[in-house]
Design a protein around this motif. Structure first.
Motif, PDB file in Angstrom:
ATOM      1  N   ILE A   1     -11.546 -26.765  33.821  1.00 27.17           N
ATOM      2  CA  ILE A   1     -12.194 -25.988  34.883  1.00 27.17           C
ATOM      3  C   ILE A   1     -11.520 -26.243  36.221  1.00 27.17           C
ATOM      4  O   ILE A   1     -11.203 -25.309  36.968  1.00 27.17           O
ATOM      5  CB  ILE A   1     -13.696 -26.315  34.941  1.00 27.17           C
ATOM      6  N   ASP A   2     -11.252 -27.520  36.527  1.00 24.70           N
ATOM      7  CA  ASP A   2     -10.593 -27.842  37.796  1.00 24.70           C
ATOM      8  C   ASP A   2      -9.179 -27.265  37.843  1.00 24.70           C
ATOM      9  O   ASP A   2      -8.736 -26.798  38.904  1.00 24.70           O
ATOM     10  CB  ASP A   2     -10.550 -29.354  37.996  1.00 24.70           C
ATOM     11  N   SER A   3      -8.463 -27.314  36.715  1.00 23.72           N
ATOM     12  CA  SER A   3      -7.101 -26.779  36.717  1.00 23.72           C
ATOM     13  C   SER A   3      -7.113 -25.263  36.888  1.00 23.72           C
ATOM     14  O   SER A   3      -6.264 -24.693  37.589  1.00 23.72           O
ATOM     15  CB  SER A   3      -6.372 -27.160  35.426  1.00 23.72           C
ATOM     16  N   GLY A   4      -8.093 -24.583  36.277  1.00 26.63           N
ATOM     17  CA  GLY A   4      -8.204 -23.136  36.453  1.00 26.63           C
ATOM     18  C   GLY A   4      -8.502 -22.762  37.893  1.00 26.63           C
ATOM     19  O   GLY A   4      -7.907 -21.831  38.447  1.00 26.63           O
ATOM     20  N   GLU A   5      -9.423 -23.507  38.494  1.00 22.22           N
ATOM     21  CA  GLU A   5      -9.747 -23.249  39.907  1.00 22.22           C
ATOM     22  C   GLU A   5      -8.544 -23.533  40.795  1.00 22.22           C
ATOM     23  O   GLU A   5      -8.280 -22.792  41.759  1.00 22.22           O
ATOM     24  CB  GLU A   5     -10.932 -24.118  40.331  1.00 22.22           C
ATOM     25  N   ALA A   6      -7.809 -24.592  40.498  1.00 22.78           N
ATOM     26  CA  ALA A   6      -6.626 -24.934  41.289  1.00 22.78           C
ATOM     27  C   ALA A   6      -5.551 -23.859  41.160  1.00 22.78           C
ATOM     28  O   ALA A   6      -4.856 -23.548  42.138  1.00 22.78           O
ATOM     29  CB  ALA A   6      -6.082 -26.292  40.851  1.00 22.78           C
ATOM     30  N   LEU A   7      -5.414 -23.269  39.978  1.00 26.19           N
ATOM     31  CA  LEU A   7      -4.438 -22.197  39.792  1.00 26.19           C
ATOM     32  C   LEU A   7      -4.830 -20.970  40.618  1.00 26.19           C
ATOM     33  O   LEU A   7      -3.981 -20.340  41.261  1.00 26.19           O
ATOM     34  CB  LEU A   7      -4.348 -21.827  38.311  1.00 26.19           C
ATOM     35  N   LEU A   8      -6.102 -20.640  40.623  1.00 28.10           N
ATOM     36  CA  LEU A   8      -6.567 -19.488  41.396  1.00 28.10           C
ATOM     37  C   LEU A   8      -6.421 -19.706  42.897  1.00 28.10           C
ATOM     38  O   LEU A   8      -6.209 -18.748  43.647  1.00 28.10           O
ATOM     39  CB  LEU A   8      -8.025 -19.185  41.033  1.00 28.10           C
ATOM     40  N   ARG A   9      -6.514 -20.956  43.336  1.00 28.43           N
ATOM     41  CA  ARG A   9      -6.352 -21.263  44.759  1.00 28.43           C
ATOM     42  C   ARG A   9      -4.891 -21.435  45.156  1.00 28.43           C
ATOM     43  O   ARG A   9      -4.582 -21.579  46.338  1.00 28.43           O
ATOM     44  CB  ARG A   9      -7.121 -22.543  45.113  1.00 28.43           C
ATOM     45  N   GLY A  10      -4.002 -21.472  44.154  1.00 27.97           N
ATOM     46  CA  GLY A  10      -2.582 -21.642  44.453  1.00 27.97           C
ATOM     47  C   GLY A  10      -2.128 -23.074  44.567  1.00 27.97           C
ATOM     48  O   GLY A  10      -0.992 -23.342  44.977  1.00 27.97           O
ATOM     49  N   GLU A  11      -2.994 -24.034  44.178  1.00 30.20           N
ATOM     50  CA  GLU A  11      -2.644 -25.447  44.307  1.00 30.20           C
ATOM     51  C   GLU A  11      -1.753 -25.917  43.163  1.00 30.20           C
ATOM     52  O   GLU A  11      -1.049 -26.926  43.296  1.00 30.20           O
ATOM     53  CB  GLU A  11      -3.918 -26.290  44.373  1.00 30.20           C
ATOM     54  N   VAL A  12      -1.825 -25.269  42.005  1.00 35.91           N
ATOM     55  CA  VAL A  12      -0.890 -25.490  40.904  1.00 35.91           C
ATOM     56  C   VAL A  12      -0.343 -24.128  40.498  1.00 35.91           C
ATOM     57  O   VAL A  12      -0.938 -23.092  40.791  1.00 35.91           O
ATOM     58  CB  VAL A  12      -1.543 -26.206  39.706  1.00 35.91           C
ATOM     59  N   LYS A  13       0.786 -24.155  39.806  1.00 33.70           N
ATOM     60  CA  LYS A  13       1.439 -22.895  39.436  1.00 33.70           C
ATOM     61  C   LYS A  13       1.450 -22.627  37.943  1.00 33.70           C
ATOM     62  O   LYS A  13       1.705 -21.504  37.502  1.00 33.70           O
ATOM     63  CB  LYS A  13       2.894 -22.906  39.948  1.00 33.70           C
ATOM     64  N   PHE A  14       1.158 -23.667  37.152  1.00 34.38           N
ATOM     65  CA  PHE A  14       1.189 -23.518  35.694  1.00 34.38           C
ATOM     66  C   PHE A  14       0.163 -24.464  35.106  1.00 34.38           C
ATOM     67  O   PHE A  14       0.103 -25.639  35.488  1.00 34.38           O
ATOM     68  CB  PHE A  14       2.594 -23.844  35.166  1.00 34.38           C
ATOM     69  N   ILE A  15      -0.642 -23.959  34.177  1.00 34.26           N
ATOM     70  CA  ILE A  15      -1.641 -24.820  33.522  1.00 34.26           C
ATOM     71  C   ILE A  15      -1.663 -24.542  32.025  1.00 34.26           C
ATOM     72  O   ILE A  15      -1.338 -23.442  31.571  1.00 34.26           O
ATOM     73  CB  ILE A  15      -3.058 -24.631  34.101  1.00 34.26           C
ATOM     74  N   GLY A  16      -2.042 -25.576  31.276  1.00 32.74           N
ATOM     75  CA  GLY A  16      -2.291 -25.433  29.843  1.00 32.74           C
ATOM     76  C   GLY A  16      -3.654 -26.003  29.524  1.00 32.74           C
ATOM     77  O   GLY A  16      -4.079 -26.999  30.119  1.00 32.74           O
TER      78      GLY A  16
END
Length: 353
Positions: free
Chosen positions: A162-177
């Motif tokens: 959940i945190d990684s998905g939110e971070a991707l939507l905010r632009g804080e990470v660029k790739f998640i699995g």
């Protein structure tokens, strides 16, 4: 003397019955409190409550933690949801599987432009592949190693799904699995977002061939949002299957109750499976328990089909105790008249010898 022996025998039967009944409470390890595993655990808890058994949920970081708790005899955890491929009978000889319950695809989402999706770019941008203790964390790093990417050269963030998905939507990470079921809310949000691309496993067949615990599944174009055509292309994914895993000494009546709950919770259709496909007698790494073998072959025991849980458990144990007693006692009872007659004749012969 006969009356005393009868009383002692009855007390022994009652003690054996009471000590052999299933416990009133059981502990299940799930995942983080906002995770899909924990939400599924709540459904099991509600089902158990209807049968007057308390199911306590133990939040964890994920599958790896769940296995460790099951392996620890002092943890108090009896059952857990476990992602396939995390452990096997060599590592955990005291654990058994109750079957596979649902698919967990390994999703890869990114906001990197397609022209820039190279190994060098991936090594420079923030990436999230799960939190320590989760199945995503272990599987993600195994995938990195298999594809030649060096973990030490990457900017990895240890975030839960959940945190990684939110971070991707905010632009804080660029790739998640992440390894999550299709209907997980964060998966649905990412699939529908036009700024996020769902990556296709172009070498899915190779991954499945090298890792037998994986399956290949297909996500049809537009299935997440037909009106907006999300995703805008067919996606091939690899998936593990989640299982219910228990200690091998878990009471058989509780195993039957778990399997009955699973057949109601996981038997519905999904994007990746038809109705009735799960739960299924599939052991990935861990052997099926004897109770699960019998359940998938013949269904619920006769008594549990027609009696309330505790009455069925009591009756089945009573029968287990009474059948050998009757088997031994009935022939002896048939012999009593003959023994009595022989005793009387023996006395007569002594008197008139």
């Amino acid at each position: 003397m006969a009356t005393l022996a009868t009383i002692i025998a009855l007390i022994a039967v009652v003690v054996l019955l009471v000590t052999s009944l299933p416990p009133r409470s059981v502990v299940m390890a799930t995942g983080p409190e906002d995770s899909t595993y924990h939400a599924i655990g709540k459904r099991y808890r509600d089902f158990f409550a209807r049968h007057r058994v308390k199911l306590e949920l133990r939040p964890t970081n994920g599958t790896v933690d769940n296995v460790e708790l099951l392996r620890d005899p002092n943890s108090g955890v009896d059952i857990a949801l476990v992602q396939g491929g995390i452990t096997d009978s060599a590592q955990a000889p005291a654990l058994v599987s109750l079957g596979s319950m649902f698919y967990e695809p390994f999703w890869m989402f990114t906001t990197i432009e397609q022209a820039d999706r190279t190994t060098k770019v991936l090594e420079r941008v923030p990436v999230s592949l799960g939190a320590p203790g989760s199945g995503t964390y272990r599987l993600g790093r195994e995938i990195l190693a298999a594809t030649g990417l060096e973990e030490t050269r990457m900017d990895l963030r240890d975030l839960d799904p959940i945190d990684s998905g939110e971070a991707l939507l905010r632009g804080e990470v660029k790739f998640i699995g992440m390894s999550l079921p299709w209907d997980a809310p964060i998966v649905q949000r990412l699939l529908r977002d036009p700024a996020v691309d769902t990556l296709d496993w172009t070498r899915a067949d190779a991954f499945v061939a090298l890792n037998p615990f994986l399956s290949k599944v297909h996500l049809p174009r537009g299935v997440a949002d037909l009106a907006n055509d999300r995703p805008p292309y067919d996606v091939t994914l690899v998936a593990t299957t989640a299982s219910i895993v228990a200690r091998e000494d878990l009471h058989s009546a509780l195993q039957h109750l778990l399997l009955e709950a699973a057949s109601k919770i996981h038997d519905g259709p999904s994007v990746f499976n038809k109705a009735g496909e799960f739960p299924k007698a599939e052991s990935i790494g861990l052997p099926l328990s004897e109770v699960a073998h019998a359940y998938y072959r013949s269904g619920q025991p006769f008594l549990q089909r027609y009696l309330p849980f505790w009455l069925a458990a009591f009756t089945s144990r009573l029968l287990v105790l009474l059948i050998p007693i009757i088997g031994v006692g009935y022939p002896l009872f048939r012999l009593l008249p003959a023994l009595f007659g022989w005793s009387m004749r023996h006395r007569v012969y002594r008197l008139y010898g």
